[in-house]
Write an enzyme that holds these catalytic residues in place. Structure first.
Site, PDB file in Angstrom:
ATOM      1  N   HIS A  11      -9.802   3.152  10.050  1.00  0.00           N
ATOM      2  CA  HIS A  11     -10.450   3.970   9.488  1.00  0.00           C
ATOM      3  C   HIS A  11      -9.441   3.959   7.764  1.00  0.00           C
ATOM      4  CE1 HIS A  11     -13.431   8.763   8.953  1.00  0.00           C
ATOM      5  NE2 HIS A  11     -12.905   7.083   7.711  1.00  0.00           N
ATOM      6  N   GLU A  71     -12.872   4.571   0.274  1.00  0.00           N
ATOM      7  CA  GLU A  71     -11.275   5.399   0.920  1.00  0.00           C
ATOM      8  C   GLU A  71      -9.784   5.692   0.200  1.00  0.00           C
ATOM      9  OE1 GLU A  71     -10.078   6.309   4.560  1.00  0.00           O
ATOM     10  OE2 GLU A  71     -12.401   6.000   4.337  1.00  0.00           O
ATOM     11  N   HIS A  75      -9.441   9.782  -0.697  1.00  0.00           N
ATOM     12  CA  HIS A  75      -8.154   9.813  -0.012  1.00  0.00           C
ATOM     13  C   HIS A  75      -6.799   9.718  -0.552  1.00  0.00           C
ATOM     14  CE1 HIS A  75     -10.565  11.403   3.421  1.00  0.00           C
ATOM     15  NE2 HIS A  75     -11.203  10.599   3.617  1.00  0.00           N
TER      16      HIS A  75
END
Length: 205
Positions: A11, A71, A75
């Site tokens: 993920h 992503e 992040h």
């Protein structure tokens, strides 16, 4: 597809504070697709596909890149790492899926047995002895509290900001585990005898 039947996929990797909160979208640095070429597209495609796009797009679709873009933007920009370092660190910490998951495909398994199977994988791939791995190392997250959705592990941070080794998760992360005592391993629709068998859940790590 065969690999994804027997293995959860990645993920993401995100920094998290000791209080359970996490930073998000810390810079305006855009995702650079060259990173995928630097690290290897096949490696991304195998371990970090956009599972939600697989049903309607090909493996080479831009949908995969949009997931990696997301992503990185949300992040990766908060890690202090370069894009190559961020994605390589995440892929290096991919946790192999125990055989128990494949054996239970389309069926169910006890939470205790699944946690134990993942602890064994940690011992094999992280090099800890039996007393160095416990329930705080693996956090099981379920959809509807019964269908396995994610398996979360925690990674320490080195002085240079890179990921170091696996560590025990903080209580705030452990509390995110919401699976009941009996966990179902969902089937892909394509493997079902009819449409009612699979639930189409994308599993991730």
């Amino acid at each position: 597809m065969d690999f994804w039947r027997s293995s959860l996929t990645l993920h993401g990797l995100w920094p998290q504070y000791d209080d359970g909160n996490w930073p998000s979208t810390c810079t305006n640095e855009k995702f650079d697709p060259q990173t995928v070429d630097d690290i290897g597209y096949e490696r991304f495609e195998t371990f970090w596909p956009n599972v939600k796009a697989l049903a309607s797009t090909s493996a080479s679709s831009n949908a995969h890149y949009s997931f990696w873009d997301h992503e990185w933007t949300k992040h990766g920009t908060c890690t202090g790492l370069t894009q190559d370092e961020y994605f390589d660190t995440a892929l290096n910490h991919f946790l192999p899926t125990p055989n128990l998951v494949n054996a239970s495909y389309g069926g169910s398994v006890s939470k205790e047995a699944l946690e134990q199977a993942y602890r064994e994988e940690l011992r094999l791939h992280v090099g800890r002895d039996k007393d160095g791995v416990d329930g705080d190392d693996v956090v099981l997250v379920c959809s509807g509290q019964k269908y396995l959705s994610e398996v979360r592990v925690c990674v320490g941070r080195s002085k240079d900001g890179s990921g170091s080794s696996r560590i025990r998760c903080i209580p705030e992360v452990i509390n995110e585990g919401n699976c009941g005592d009996k966990i179902y391993i969902a089937k892909f629709y394509i493997d079902g005898d009819d449409a009612s068998i699979g639930i189409g859940v994308g599993v991730s790590q």
